[in-house]
Design an enzyme around this catalytic site. Structure first.
Site, mmCIF file in Angstrom:
data_model
loop_
_atom_site.group_PDB
_atom_site.id
_atom_site.type_symbol
_atom_site.label_atom_id
_atom_site.label_comp_id
_atom_site.label_asym_id
_atom_site.label_seq_id
_atom_site.Cartn_x
_atom_site.Cartn_y
_atom_site.Cartn_z
ATOM 1 N N ASP A 17 16.314 44.945 127.096
ATOM 2 C CA ASP A 17 15.722 45.989 126.245
ATOM 3 C C ASP A 17 15.405 47.231 127.081
ATOM 4 O O ASP A 17 15.785 48.342 126.737
ATOM 5 C CB ASP A 17 14.429 45.470 125.603
ATOM 6 C CG ASP A 17 14.643 44.156 124.878
ATOM 7 O OD1 ASP A 17 15.403 44.146 123.910
ATOM 8 O OD2 ASP A 17 14.058 43.141 125.314
ATOM 9 N N GLU A 273 23.267 41.892 127.560
ATOM 10 C CA GLU A 273 23.959 43.048 126.985
ATOM 11 C C GLU A 273 24.349 44.080 128.049
ATOM 12 O O GLU A 273 25.511 44.438 128.189
ATOM 13 C CB GLU A 273 23.061 43.702 125.924
ATOM 14 C CG GLU A 273 23.690 44.937 125.317
ATOM 15 C CD GLU A 273 23.064 45.367 124.003
ATOM 16 O OE1 GLU A 273 22.581 44.515 123.233
ATOM 17 O OE2 GLU A 273 23.075 46.585 123.740
HETATM 18 O O1 TRH Z 1 18.067 40.550 131.101
HETATM 19 P P1 TRH Z 1 19.035 40.231 130.035
HETATM 20 O O2 TRH Z 1 19.258 38.829 129.769
HETATM 21 O O3 TRH Z 1 18.623 40.968 128.720
HETATM 22 C C1 TRH Z 1 18.700 40.376 127.447
HETATM 23 C C2 TRH Z 1 19.765 40.928 126.610
HETATM 24 O O4 TRH Z 1 19.714 42.309 126.539
HETATM 25 C C3 TRH Z 1 19.670 40.350 125.229
HETATM 26 O O5 TRH Z 1 20.648 40.890 124.406
HETATM 27 C C4 TRH Z 1 18.332 40.671 124.675
HETATM 28 O O6 TRH Z 1 18.196 40.140 123.428
HETATM 29 C C5 TRH Z 1 17.309 40.112 125.604
HETATM 30 O O7 TRH Z 1 17.464 40.640 126.891
HETATM 31 C C6 TRH Z 1 15.922 40.426 125.120
HETATM 32 O O8 TRH Z 1 20.467 40.858 130.438
HETATM 33 P P2 TRH Z 1 21.001 42.352 130.452
HETATM 34 O O9 TRH Z 1 21.112 42.919 129.081
HETATM 35 O O10 TRH Z 1 22.196 42.315 131.250
HETATM 36 O O11 TRH Z 1 19.892 43.178 131.217
HETATM 37 C C7 TRH Z 1 19.688 43.053 132.585
HETATM 38 C C8 TRH Z 1 19.409 44.407 133.209
HETATM 39 O O12 TRH Z 1 19.021 44.230 134.558
HETATM 40 C C9 TRH Z 1 20.610 45.317 133.221
HETATM 41 O O13 TRH Z 1 20.208 46.649 132.985
HETATM 42 C C10 TRH Z 1 21.139 45.191 134.648
HETATM 43 C C11 TRH Z 1 19.858 45.029 135.394
HETATM 44 N N1 TRH Z 1 19.929 44.389 136.705
HETATM 45 C C12 TRH Z 1 19.509 45.109 137.800
HETATM 46 O O14 TRH Z 1 19.142 46.284 137.665
HETATM 47 N N2 TRH Z 1 19.518 44.508 139.023
HETATM 48 C C13 TRH Z 1 19.944 43.233 139.211
HETATM 49 O O15 TRH Z 1 19.943 42.742 140.367
HETATM 50 C C14 TRH Z 1 20.408 42.510 138.064
HETATM 51 C C15 TRH Z 1 20.905 41.107 138.243
HETATM 52 C C16 TRH Z 1 20.367 43.115 136.829
#
Ligand code: TRH
Length: 377
Positions: A17, A273
């Site tokens: 989010d 996402e």
């Molecule tokens: O953290 P998530 O599992 O987020 C989820 C999804 O958005 C899902 O659809 C939603 O319903 C739920 O949250 C509430 O995975 P996502 O979307 O990939 O978000 C992770 C964020 O973290 C993304 O912006 C990438 C970032 N990130 C970093 O900045 N550094 C890191 O080392 C990693 C592994 C990720």
């Protein structure tokens, strides 16, 4: 006068989010010159993605975005010209009242979760009349014409291509996060929820002919990784080897560093996402751990994406891809499908690159939002 935008983010769990809204807010400022306030109810989640932020500050400027703590007890503010509620979060009632009372009308948008399902294009940009006379528009990101597109910074693909063409840049990045690559090793990044399929993948990697370096930013998958590796608890910086598999735990990276990690790897396992989209922009083959929903609704979304993504691949590559993604998302054994997938490595790499370019030929989400506002005015 610069248009003002308010983006509201309620952190449900994880980082998606805030990851999406923070990225969008920065892009609206950097590329469209807009005045953006990002309202976040969970300061700790924000600081994870923007480590230089101060979780105690109710208001702070970060990368041109005015980041505001969204308090439980809302204090009245003048609404912006454009209001985005992210992922159907509930705006404060008094803010909605102020939107309706504003002399200059307000564009109210609900930014939806990403899905490749066919119905998305039919629902994108539809208005819904709200109590109080305001209309709210549903804005759907997506992969096809007729949707709102994907978040993509203007020069992202060019930056990624330059990075991938520059072996020094890759080495410098990997060194900066403490990684030294064993000679001839395949590099894989792993970002996933808890997953019982992990052990079968690790077994396959450990017994492979080729060495693999698996880079794992700190997160929920570490418990399963530790269960397979055994030994002392996994801390950031830990490096372990089993057979042909080298595992290294990385710190949680900044979003910029995480992009570079995805660009550096030959294969990326991602989730949710935002990381899922970033892995596509990396132009490398990927494995998606989709966010689980009640009644397995997420499996339909998984298949909807696979259906469009696999078009153009050979039958063998399609079968390997689909069976790997299914097994990974259903906690089954992935060993066989992983080994099949490896047989189609060059084809899948070329496909991932072509997919990124084809997606990048569509309008990006931030630009689509700005255009929608201009058309609405
Ligand atoms: O953290 P998530 O599992 O987020 C989820 C999804 O958005 C899902 O659809 C939603 O319903 C739920 O949250 C509430 O995975 P996502 O979307 O990939 O978000 C992770 C964020 O973290 C993304 O912006 C990438 C970032 N990130 C970093 O900045 N550094 C890191 O080392 C990693 C592994 C990720």
């Amino acid at each position: 006068m610069r248009a003002t935008w308010d983006i509201f983010c309620s952190v449900v769990d994880n980082y998606g989010d805030i990851g999406v809204t923070w990225r969008l807010a920065r892009q609206l400022v950097a590329e469209h010159g807009l005045a953006v306030r990002l309202w976040v109810d969970d300061a700790q989640a924000f600081v994870r993605l923007c480590p230089q932020a101060d979780p105690q500050q109710p208001t702070q400027k970060q990368q041109g975005v005015e980041v505001r703590h969204w308090p439980v007890d809302w204090l009245p503010v003048e609404p912006a010209d454009v209001v985005i509620e992210a992922f159907a979060c509930q705006l404060p009632q008094s803010y909605i009242t102020a939107m309706a009372a504003r002399e200059q009308k307000v564009l109210w948008l609900n930014l939806e979760y990403l899905s490749a399902e066919a119905w998305v294009a039919g629902c994108h940009a539809l208005p819904s009349l709200q109590a109080g006379g305001l209309s709210k528009f549903f804005f759907f990101p997506g992969f096809t014409a007729g949707t709102g597109g994907l978040l993509r910074e203007r020069d992202l693909i060019a930056q990624r291509q330059a990075f991938q063409a520059d072996a020094q840049a890759r080495h410098a990045f990997l060194r900066s996060v403490g990684v030294s690559l064993p000679a001839g090793a395949r590099l894989i990044s792993l970002f996933a929820y808890e997953n019982t399929a992990l052990a079968s993948w690790l077994d396959a990697l450990a017994s492979s002919d080729q060495p693999t370096q698996l880079l794992v930013p700190e997160g929920r998958i570490l418990s399963d990784l530790h269960a397979w590796l055994g030994g002392p608890a996994l801390q950031v910086g830990a490096v372990r080897q089993r057979g042909q598999l080298y595992v290294q735990v990385l710190p949680f990276l900044s979003q910029e560093q995480y992009d570079q990690l995805l660009w550096s790897c030959d294969f990326n396992a991602v989730r949710g996402e935002d990381s899922f989209v970033r892995a596509q922009w990396a132009g490398r083959p990927l494995l998606w751990h989709i966010y689980q929903q009640a009644d397995d609704a997420h499996l339909e979304k998984l298949d909807a994406f696979l259906a469009i993504y696999q078009a153009g691949l050979s039958e063998g590559a399609q079968a390997a891809l689909v069976s790997l993604w299914h097994a990974w998302n259903q906690g089954g054994s992935v060993a066989q499908s992983w080994n099949q997938l490896l047989q189609h490595g060059p084809e899948l790499s070329a496909h991932a690159d072509a997919w990124a370019l084809q997606q990048a030929s569509q309008v990006d989400l931030a630009a689509a939002l700005v255009q929608f506002y201009l058309n609405w005015l």
